[in-house]
Design an enzyme around this catalytic site. Sequence first.
Site, PDB file in Angstrom:
ATOM      1  N   PRO A 150       0.851  -1.203   0.000  1.00 49.82           N
ATOM      2  CA  PRO A 150       0.000   0.000   0.000  1.00 49.82           C
ATOM      3  C   PRO A 150       0.879   1.242   0.000  1.00 49.82           C
ATOM      4  CG  PRO A 150      -0.609  -1.501   1.783  1.00 49.82           C
ATOM      5  CD  PRO A 150       0.671  -2.013   1.187  1.00 49.82           C
ATOM      6  N   GLU A 151       0.515   2.232  -0.793  1.00 53.93           N
ATOM      7  CA  GLU A 151       1.268   3.476  -0.775  1.00 53.93           C
ATOM      8  C   GLU A 151       0.663   4.381   0.307  1.00 53.93           C
ATOM      9  OE1 GLU A 151       2.713   4.887  -4.509  1.00 53.93           O
ATOM     10  OE2 GLU A 151       2.541   2.919  -5.450  1.00 53.93           O
ATOM     11  N   LYS A 200       4.321   5.341   5.094  1.00 54.26           N
ATOM     12  CA  LYS A 200       3.671   4.032   5.158  1.00 54.26           C
ATOM     13  C   LYS A 200       3.587   3.490   6.576  1.00 54.26           C
ATOM     14  CE  LYS A 200       5.444   3.168   0.517  1.00 54.26           C
ATOM     15  NZ  LYS A 200       6.402   2.413  -0.310  1.00 54.26           N
ATOM     16  N   ARG A 241      13.641   9.153  11.216  1.00 54.62           N
ATOM     17  CA  ARG A 241      14.330   8.516  10.081  1.00 54.62           C
ATOM     18  C   ARG A 241      13.615   8.777   8.757  1.00 54.62           C
ATOM     19  NH1 ARG A 241      15.046   4.275  13.906  1.00 54.62           N
ATOM     20  NH2 ARG A 241      13.281   3.085  13.100  1.00 54.62           N
ATOM     21  N   ASN A 264       5.703   2.485  -5.805  1.00 46.04           N
ATOM     22  CA  ASN A 264       6.060   2.300  -7.205  1.00 46.04           C
ATOM     23  C   ASN A 264       5.110   2.988  -8.191  1.00 46.04           C
ATOM     24  OD1 ASN A 264       7.966   1.314  -8.885  1.00 46.04           O
ATOM     25  ND2 ASN A 264       7.101  -0.747  -9.050  1.00 46.04           N
ATOM     26  N   ARG A 314      13.107  -2.907  -8.160  1.00 48.41           N
ATOM     27  CA  ARG A 314      11.676  -2.677  -8.403  1.00 48.41           C
ATOM     28  C   ARG A 314      11.494  -2.291  -9.866  1.00 48.41           C
ATOM     29  NH1 ARG A 314       8.592  -1.485  -3.884  1.00 48.41           N
ATOM     30  NH2 ARG A 314       6.839  -1.814  -5.302  1.00 48.41           N
TER      31      ARG A 314
END
Length: 295
Positions: free
Chosen positions: A2-3, A52, A151, A193, A285
């Site tokens: 999931p984005e 995410k 981060r 992606n 990817r």
Amino acid sequence: MPEGHSVHRLARQFQDVFGGRRLDVSSPQGRFAAGAQVLTGHTMVEAMAHGKQLFLRFDHELFLHVHLGLYGAWNFGGDSTFTGASSIGAPRRIGEKESGPAADDTGYVGPPPPVGAVRVRLVSDHGWADLRGATTCAAITSAEAQAVLDRLGPDPLHNRGGDRDEFIRRLRRRKTAVALLLMDQSVLAGVGNIYRAEVLFRQAMDPWTPGSSIGVESAGQLWDDTVDAMSDGVRDGRIVTTPPTVWTGGAAMAPDADAHFVYKRDGMPCRACGTIVGMTEIGARKLYWCPGCQV
Ligand SMILES: [Zn+2]
């Protein structure tokens, strides 16, 4: 995976159905038994997303931290006051769409027996949520939650003051290809992606452009377009990056085949210039782009 838009929708849903509610927390599968024990019986105060990462804050300042990864998914159910999509995550199983509400109007008597490897189950008076297959599921302190956030790069779906400039700074300080930088969660949090490929196309940007050679103005436009595209995703519950003029048959909603410019359209002619859309691997990817438009 999931984005970011899906994770933000999840945070909204958790806030709606569990905000201010005392929760029973358990781990039917057992792998989260210790974490469940420190959270159960407490009230969920706030649900938050950054990129995410999903954080549920409880009233004793401990957090449930979840990253769905490739296979994670939440399922929800409950009475008629407990609304929202019934399943979010695991796009390989359900596509980018979310299924409809699973409200039970026939008289809610509690959650069903757990099916499969349920890592964590959250239960309120009105409904339940089950998590399966997540990469990260942990009970953490506020200091640990802050360390996770520290981060991460700025999240286009927050777009707080200074975020745009921070993105520009982080993008332009590296010589790495922009296609890799957009997926680097320390540069920009939440893009996966599909948004990576589509925003680069919409900005007519060569995916191999080093971050350090992107001008401040172009970098700012990249941020602005990502904010727009992902905000549409939060609103729609799916990723549609094409305008209605592209949708066939005068459809009110984008048919799946018309929802993207380049993502998974390799071998087909570009919607803008007719060049065959390309696909290659970068950073393990798949990257989709138009060699005609993005030069
Ligand atoms: Zn093209």
